[in-house]
Design a protein around this motif. Structure first.
Motif, PDB file in Angstrom:
ATOM      1  N   ILE A 106       0.866  -1.179   0.000  1.00 59.09           N
ATOM      2  CA  ILE A 106       0.000   0.000   0.000  1.00 59.09           C
ATOM      3  C   ILE A 106       0.905   1.232   0.000  1.00 59.09           C
ATOM      4  N   LEU A 107       0.573   2.192  -0.845  1.00 61.32           N
ATOM      5  CA  LEU A 107       1.437   3.346  -1.100  1.00 61.32           C
ATOM      6  C   LEU A 107       0.657   4.636  -0.954  1.00 61.32           C
ATOM      7  N   ASN A 108       1.204   5.574  -0.209  1.00 60.41           N
ATOM      8  CA  ASN A 108       0.661   6.929  -0.172  1.00 60.41           C
ATOM      9  C   ASN A 108       1.531   7.829  -1.040  1.00 60.41           C
ATOM     10  N   ILE A 109       0.904   8.581  -1.918  1.00 59.16           N
ATOM     11  CA  ILE A 109       1.619   9.590  -2.705  1.00 59.16           C
ATOM     12  C   ILE A 109       1.082  10.951  -2.307  1.00 59.16           C
ATOM     13  N   ASP A 110       1.998  11.821  -1.906  1.00 58.27           N
ATOM     14  CA  ASP A 110       1.679  13.167  -1.435  1.00 58.27           C
ATOM     15  C   ASP A 110       2.330  14.160  -2.386  1.00 58.27           C
ATOM     16  N   ILE A 111       1.525  15.042  -2.945  1.00 54.40           N
ATOM     17  CA  ILE A 111       2.058  16.026  -3.878  1.00 54.40           C
ATOM     18  C   ILE A 111       1.415  17.379  -3.635  1.00 54.40           C
ATOM     19  N   THR A 112       2.215  18.423  -3.759  1.00 56.84           N
ATOM     20  CA  THR A 112       1.733  19.795  -3.679  1.00 56.84           C
ATOM     21  C   THR A 112       2.203  20.533  -4.918  1.00 56.84           C
ATOM     22  N   LEU A 113       1.268  20.965  -5.750  1.00 53.28           N
ATOM     23  CA  LEU A 113       1.613  21.726  -6.947  1.00 53.28           C
ATOM     24  C   LEU A 113       1.320  23.206  -6.723  1.00 53.28           C
ATOM     25  N   VAL A 114       2.273  24.031  -7.108  1.00 54.89           N
ATOM     26  CA  VAL A 114       2.129  25.473  -6.988  1.00 54.89           C
ATOM     27  C   VAL A 114       1.697  26.021  -8.339  1.00 54.89           C
ATOM     28  N   VAL A 115       0.540  26.668  -8.368  1.00 53.62           N
ATOM     29  CA  VAL A 115      -0.027  27.232  -9.592  1.00 53.62           C
ATOM     30  C   VAL A 115      -0.308  28.703  -9.354  1.00 53.62           C
ATOM     31  N   ASP A 116       0.381  29.568 -10.087  1.00 57.16           N
ATOM     32  CA  ASP A 116       0.211  31.020  -9.938  1.00 57.16           C
ATOM     33  C   ASP A 116       0.394  31.450  -8.482  1.00 57.16           C
ATOM     34  N   GLY A 117       1.300  30.784  -7.790  1.00 55.53           N
ATOM     35  CA  GLY A 117       1.621  31.163  -6.413  1.00 55.53           C
ATOM     36  C   GLY A 117       0.779  30.483  -5.347  1.00 55.53           C
ATOM     37  N   TRP A 118      -0.221  29.691  -5.741  1.00 58.42           N
ATOM     38  CA  TRP A 118      -1.100  29.029  -4.786  1.00 58.42           C
ATOM     39  C   TRP A 118      -0.764  27.548  -4.691  1.00 58.42           C
ATOM     40  N   HIS A 119      -0.870  26.981  -3.488  1.00 56.96           N
ATOM     41  CA  HIS A 119      -0.447  25.615  -3.220  1.00 56.96           C
ATOM     42  C   HIS A 119      -1.648  24.672  -3.118  1.00 56.96           C
ATOM     43  N   GLY A 120      -1.679  23.687  -4.001  1.00 58.09           N
ATOM     44  CA  GLY A 120      -2.685  22.625  -3.898  1.00 58.09           C
ATOM     45  C   GLY A 120      -2.028  21.388  -3.308  1.00 58.09           C
ATOM     46  N   ASP A 121      -2.440  20.992  -2.120  1.00 57.19           N
ATOM     47  CA  ASP A 121      -1.759  19.941  -1.353  1.00 57.19           C
ATOM     48  C   ASP A 121      -2.724  18.788  -1.117  1.00 57.19           C
ATOM     49  N   SER A 122      -2.335  17.581  -1.550  1.00 52.14           N
ATOM     50  CA  SER A 122      -3.220  16.428  -1.375  1.00 52.14           C
ATOM     51  C   SER A 122      -2.401  15.146  -1.373  1.00 52.14           C
ATOM     52  N   SER A 123      -2.921  14.129  -0.708  1.00 48.46           N
ATOM     53  CA  SER A 123      -2.328  12.797  -0.801  1.00 48.46           C
ATOM     54  C   SER A 123      -3.443  11.765  -0.776  1.00 48.46           C
ATOM     55  N   ARG A 124      -3.138  10.611  -1.311  1.00 47.63           N
ATOM     56  CA  ARG A 124      -4.106   9.520  -1.315  1.00 47.63           C
ATOM     57  C   ARG A 124      -3.376   8.191  -1.345  1.00 47.63           C
ATOM     58  N   MET A 125      -4.115   7.127  -1.092  1.00 46.59           N
ATOM     59  CA  MET A 125      -3.552   5.783  -1.049  1.00 46.59           C
ATOM     60  C   MET A 125      -3.693   5.076  -2.403  1.00 46.59           C
ATOM     61  N   TYR A 126      -2.712   4.243  -2.704  1.00 48.30           N
ATOM     62  CA  TYR A 126      -2.696   3.438  -3.928  1.00 48.30           C
ATOM     63  C   TYR A 126      -2.451   1.973  -3.554  1.00 48.30           C
ATOM     64  N   PRO A 127      -3.465   1.119  -3.660  1.00 51.23           N
ATOM     65  CA  PRO A 127      -3.228  -0.317  -3.456  1.00 51.23           C
ATOM     66  C   PRO A 127      -2.432  -0.852  -4.644  1.00 51.23           C
ATOM     67  N   ILE A 128      -1.393  -1.615  -4.383  1.00 51.20           N
ATOM     68  CA  ILE A 128      -0.576  -2.157  -5.462  1.00 51.20           C
ATOM     69  C   ILE A 128      -1.004  -3.599  -5.710  1.00 51.20           C
ATOM     70  N   GLY A 129      -1.728  -3.788  -6.801  1.00 47.32           N
ATOM     71  CA  GLY A 129      -2.288  -5.103  -7.095  1.00 47.32           C
ATOM     72  C   GLY A 129      -3.339  -5.484  -6.067  1.00 47.32           C
ATOM     73  N   GLU A 130      -3.454  -6.764  -5.777  1.00 50.88           N
ATOM     74  CA  GLU A 130      -4.383  -7.251  -4.773  1.00 50.88           C
ATOM     75  C   GLU A 130      -3.773  -7.060  -3.386  1.00 50.88           C
ATOM     76  N   ILE A 131      -4.526  -6.438  -2.491  1.00 56.21           N
ATOM     77  CA  ILE A 131      -4.016  -6.206  -1.137  1.00 56.21           C
ATOM     78  C   ILE A 131      -4.819  -7.020  -0.129  1.00 56.21           C
ATOM     79  N   SER A 132      -4.262  -7.165   1.057  1.00 51.00           N
ATOM     80  CA  SER A 132      -4.906  -7.964   2.101  1.00 51.00           C
ATOM     81  C   SER A 132      -6.127  -7.249   2.663  1.00 51.00           C
ATOM     82  N   ARG A 133      -6.992  -8.006   3.301  1.00 52.69           N
ATOM     83  CA  ARG A 133      -8.158  -7.412   3.959  1.00 52.69           C
ATOM     84  C   ARG A 133      -7.714  -6.473   5.074  1.00 52.69           C
ATOM     85  N   LYS A 134      -6.614  -6.803   5.746  1.00 49.92           N
ATOM     86  CA  LYS A 134      -6.083  -5.926   6.784  1.00 49.92           C
ATOM     87  C   LYS A 134      -5.718  -4.565   6.212  1.00 49.92           C
TER      88      LYS A 134
END
Length: 280
Positions: A106-134
Motif C-alpha cells: 500500500i502506497l501513499n503519494i503526497d504532492i503539492t503543486l504550486v499554480v500562480d503562487g497558490w499551493h494545492g496539497d493532497s495525498s491519497r492511497m494506492y493499493p498495489i495489485g491485490e491487497i490484504s483485507r487488513k
C-alpha cells in the motif's frame, strides 16, 4: 490568543495569526487543487507491481512541467523530489527510490503543486495489485476519518472539533492516530497557521471562520501511534512496524461549511472506489 487577519499577498507565516481569504484566494486554491488532483489521478494507472516510486515521481514532475506548475517539495529544505512516496509502514515523507513496488503493497503519494503562487496539497492511497483485507480495513478507517474531519470543518466549530472527530472514530476501530504530524494552513504559503491536529478535544483550539484555508491529513496506524525518523532526516516510520495510511485534502471554510479544493473530478480519490469509477 489567536488573531484573524485579512489575507494579503506576500504575507509570511506568523505564529497565532490566521489569514482569512476572500474569493481571489479561493479561486487560486481551486485552480491549484484541481491540478494536484489531476496529477494524482494520472498516477493511478501507473502505480502497479514492478514500477518504482522514482518512476512515479518522474511522471509527477513531468505532469507539473507540462501544466506550468511547480512541485512545492522540490528543493524544499533540501528535499530533492516532486512527491513523497510512503510505503506500507512508512507514515509520511517517504523518499522515492528505484525499488520496485510489489503485489500487496500500500502506497501513499503526497504532492503539492504550486499554480500562480497558490499551493494545492493532497495525498491519497494506492493499493498495489491485490491487497490484504487488513490493508483494506486500514484504508477504509483512514478515509472515513478524513470524511468525519471534513464534516466538522465549518464556521463556529474549532480545530479541536476536527481532531476529536477523527480520533474518536479511529480509536473506536482499534487503530491509532499519529500525533507527530498535523495538517496546516496554506495558500500562498506552503505551511501556514493554523495547525490542524488529528486528535483533540471538542470545543478547544482555534475557532473556524469563513476564509480559513488548511489541510486535513490524518495518518492512521494499525498498531501504536509512535513514529521515528530514519537517518535520511525525512522518512517517518511506525516504531512497531505496523501498517500506516494517510489521505489529505486542501479545503477552505465557507459561510455554511467548507469547500474541498482537491477533489478528484474522476472520482479516484478513494482507492477502494476507484475500480468502480473506472468501470463506468
Amino acid at each position: 490568543m489567536v488573531t484573524y487577519v485579512k489575507a494579503q499577498d506576500g504575507a509570511q507565516r506568523v505564529p497565532n495569526i490566521i489569514q482569512l481569504h476572500g474569493e481571489e484566494g479561493f479561486a487560486g486554491m481551486r485552480k491549484a487543487g484541481q491540478l494536484t488532483a489531476k496529477a494524482l489521478d494520472m498516477l493511478v494507472s501507473y502505480a502497479k507491481p514492478g514500477v518504482s516510486t522514482l518512476e512515479l515521481d518522474r511522471l509527477a514532475f513531468e505532469f507539473a512541467q507540462d501544466h506550468g506548475a511547480k512541485p512545492a517539495t522540490l528543493f524544499y529544505r533540501g528535499y530533492r523530489h516532486s512527491t513523497c512516496t510512503s510505503l506500507n509502514h512508512v507514515v509520511c515523507h517517504g523518499i522515492p527510490s528505484q525499488k520496485a513496488l510489489r503485489e500487496g503493497d500500500i502506497l501513499n503519494i503526497d504532492i503539492t503543486l504550486v499554480v500562480d503562487g497558490w499551493h494545492g496539497d493532497s495525498s491519497r492511497m494506492y493499493p498495489i495489485g491485490e491487497i490484504s483485507r487488513k490493508s483494506e480495513r486500514l484504508i477504509e478507517i483512514t478515509y472515513k476519518s478524513l470524511e468525519l474531519g471534513i464534516e466538522a470543518a465549518k464556521p463556529g466549530n474549532t480545530t479541536g472539533d476536527i481532531g476529536a472527530a477523527i480520533q474518536t472514530y479511529v480509536e473506536s476501530q482499534r487503530a491509532s492516530v499519529v500525533r507527530d504530524f498535523v495538517g496546516h494552513g496554506l495558500g500562498q504559503n506552503f505551511h501556514d497557521e493554523p495547525s490542524i491536529m488529528h486528535f483533540g478535544t471538542r470545543g478547544e483550539g482555534a475557532e473556524l471562520k469563513e476564509g480559513m484555508i488548511f489541510t486535513i491529513e490524518p495518518m492512521v496506524n494499525l498498531g501504536k501511534p509512535h513514529v521515528k525518523i530514519l537517518s535520511d532526516g525525512w522518512t517517518a516510520v511506525t516504531r512497531d512496524r505496523s501498517l500506516s495510511a494517510q489521505c489529505e485534502h486542501s479545503l477552505g471554510i465557507t459561510a455554511n461549511g467548507c469547500e474541498i479544493f482537491t477533489s478528484s473530478e474522476k472520482g479516484l480519490f478513494n482507492p477502494l472506489l476507484t475500480q468502480q469509477a473506472l468501470s463506468k
